[in-house]
Design a protein around this motif. Structure first.
Motif, PDB file in Angstrom:
ATOM      1  N   SER A 162       1.040  -1.277   0.149  1.00 23.12           N
ATOM      2  CA  SER A 162       0.176   0.263  -0.420  1.00 23.12           C
ATOM      3  C   SER A 162       1.262   1.085  -0.194  1.00 23.12           C
ATOM      4  CB  SER A 162      -0.425   0.360   1.066  1.00 23.12           C
ATOM      5  OG  SER A 162      -1.101   0.167   2.271  1.00 23.12           O
ATOM      6  N   GLY A 163      -0.079   2.356  -0.437  1.00 23.52           N
ATOM      7  CA  GLY A 163       1.021   3.469  -0.789  1.00 23.52           C
ATOM      8  C   GLY A 163       0.625   4.473   1.235  1.00 23.52           C
ATOM      9  N   GLY A 164       0.869   5.660   1.122  1.00 23.29           N
ATOM     10  CA  GLY A 164       0.446   6.374   2.755  1.00 23.29           C
ATOM     11  C   GLY A 164      -0.547   6.401   2.939  1.00 23.29           C
ATOM     12  N   PHE A 165      -0.664   6.320   3.767  1.00 19.52           N
ATOM     13  CA  PHE A 165      -2.003   6.508   4.306  1.00 19.52           C
ATOM     14  C   PHE A 165      -3.076   4.777   3.999  1.00 19.52           C
ATOM     15  CE2 PHE A 165      -0.661  10.684   3.821  1.00 19.52           C
ATOM     16  CZ  PHE A 165      -0.796  11.023   5.294  1.00 19.52           C
ATOM     17  N   GLY A 166      -2.606   4.107   4.083  1.00 24.09           N
ATOM     18  CA  GLY A 166      -3.215   2.794   3.427  1.00 24.09           C
ATOM     19  C   GLY A 166      -4.040   3.308   1.672  1.00 24.09           C
ATOM     20  N   SER A 167      -3.540   3.689   1.407  1.00 21.66           N
ATOM     21  CA  SER A 167      -4.297   4.521  -0.053  1.00 21.66           C
ATOM     22  C   SER A 167      -3.275   3.272  -1.460  1.00 21.66           C
ATOM     23  CB  SER A 167      -3.717   5.830  -0.596  1.00 21.66           C
ATOM     24  OG  SER A 167      -2.435   5.801  -0.759  1.00 21.66           O
TER      25      SER A 167
ATOM     26  N   ALA B  82       2.400   8.037  -4.390  1.00 15.81           N
ATOM     27  CA  ALA B  82       3.251   8.034  -4.040  1.00 15.81           C
ATOM     28  C   ALA B  82       3.531   9.371  -2.746  1.00 15.81           C
ATOM     29  CB  ALA B  82       4.453   8.913  -4.905  1.00 15.81           C
ATOM     30  N   LEU B  83       2.801   9.033  -1.723  1.00 15.50           N
ATOM     31  CA  LEU B  83       2.224   9.485  -0.858  1.00 15.50           C
ATOM     32  C   LEU B  83       3.285   9.778   0.795  1.00 15.50           C
ATOM     33  CD1 LEU B  83      -1.861   8.699  -1.059  1.00 15.50           C
ATOM     34  CD2 LEU B  83      -0.333  11.405  -1.181  1.00 15.50           C
ATOM     35  N   LEU B  84       4.406   9.805   0.286  1.00 13.75           N
ATOM     36  CA  LEU B  84       5.235   9.182   1.493  1.00 13.75           C
ATOM     37  C   LEU B  84       6.122   8.029   1.863  1.00 13.75           C
ATOM     38  CD1 LEU B  84       4.340  12.638   3.245  1.00 13.75           C
ATOM     39  CD2 LEU B  84       6.095  12.392   1.383  1.00 13.75           C
ATOM     40  N   ARG B  85       5.390   6.973   1.861  1.00 15.64           N
ATOM     41  CA  ARG B  85       5.461   6.393   1.963  1.00 15.64           C
ATOM     42  C   ARG B  85       4.575   4.934   1.665  1.00 15.64           C
ATOM     43  NH1 ARG B  85       3.920   4.405   8.240  1.00 15.64           N
ATOM     44  NH2 ARG B  85       3.708   1.771   7.458  1.00 15.64           N
TER      45      ARG B  85
ATOM     46  N   PHE C 170      10.369   4.899   1.104  1.00 16.71           N
ATOM     47  CA  PHE C 170       9.829   6.418   1.238  1.00 16.71           C
ATOM     48  C   PHE C 170       9.508   7.063  -0.135  1.00 16.71           C
ATOM     49  CE2 PHE C 170      11.442  11.050   0.568  1.00 16.71           C
ATOM     50  CZ  PHE C 170      10.557  11.533   0.979  1.00 16.71           C
ATOM     51  N   ALA C 171       8.027   7.305  -0.258  1.00 18.35           N
ATOM     52  CA  ALA C 171       7.644   7.404  -1.576  1.00 18.35           C
ATOM     53  C   ALA C 171       7.483   8.693  -2.098  1.00 18.35           C
ATOM     54  CB  ALA C 171       6.362   6.721  -1.492  1.00 18.35           C
ATOM     55  N   ALA C 172       8.709   9.489  -2.678  1.00 17.98           N
ATOM     56  CA  ALA C 172       8.352  11.245  -2.337  1.00 17.98           C
ATOM     57  C   ALA C 172       7.345  11.644  -3.766  1.00 17.98           C
ATOM     58  CB  ALA C 172       9.293  11.786  -3.009  1.00 17.98           C
TER      59      ALA C 172
END
Length: 142
Positions: free
Chosen positions: A52-57, A87-90, A118-120
């Motif tokens: 998953s991406g940042g915040f579970g997205s 790419a939501l930072l994580r 890190f997912a910038a």
């Protein structure tokens, strides 16, 4: 064999990396890990990977995969890649390993490992930097 049978199938060395895309909603996550038989009996099982991406997205469940029988001390390397991760930072990968029952049931339980990268959001950050430089240059010149 003398002594108690001991099953101990585990995951090691989980590494996660994120490859950004021009579209910040379409990055790739790569998870690499090793499955090792640390017990003293032949052992197999299954594993399931969730990314998953940042915040579970952008959550992706890659399904259940069968682990072949491994002799004591044997291991296998696993690499999985999934796209369309924002790419939501994580970026996060979670591995759940479920050994087949056998040997000592007290050590044959399910194990969970997770790691992040890190997912910038590269393009949006670049646009903001260019706009800020433009505003500062305009203010200085005019």
């Amino acid at each position: 064999m003398h002594g108690q049978l001991r099953s101990n199938l585990t995951t090691e060395s989980l590494r996660v990396s994120y490859s950004p895309s021009i579209n910040p909603l379409n990055g790739k996550v790569r998870a690499r890990f090793r499955i090792v038989n640390r017990g003293n009996v032949r052992q197999g099982g299954t594993y399931r990977t969730t990314v998953s991406g940042g915040f579970g997205s952008g959550k992706h469940d890659l399904g259940t995969v069968t682990v072949p029988d491994l002799l004591p001390g044997q291991s296998i390397e696993v690499a999985q890649e999934v796209g369309h991760v924002p790419a939501l930072l994580r970026a996060r990968a979670v591995i759940v390993l479920t050994p087949e029952s056998g040997g000592d049931a007290s050590t044959a339980g399910q194990t969970t490992r997770s790691a992040s990268a890190f997912a910038a959001p590269v393009l949006p950050m670049l646009i903001v930097v260019v706009l800020l430089v433009g505003v500062v240059a305009w203010r200085v010149l005019y």
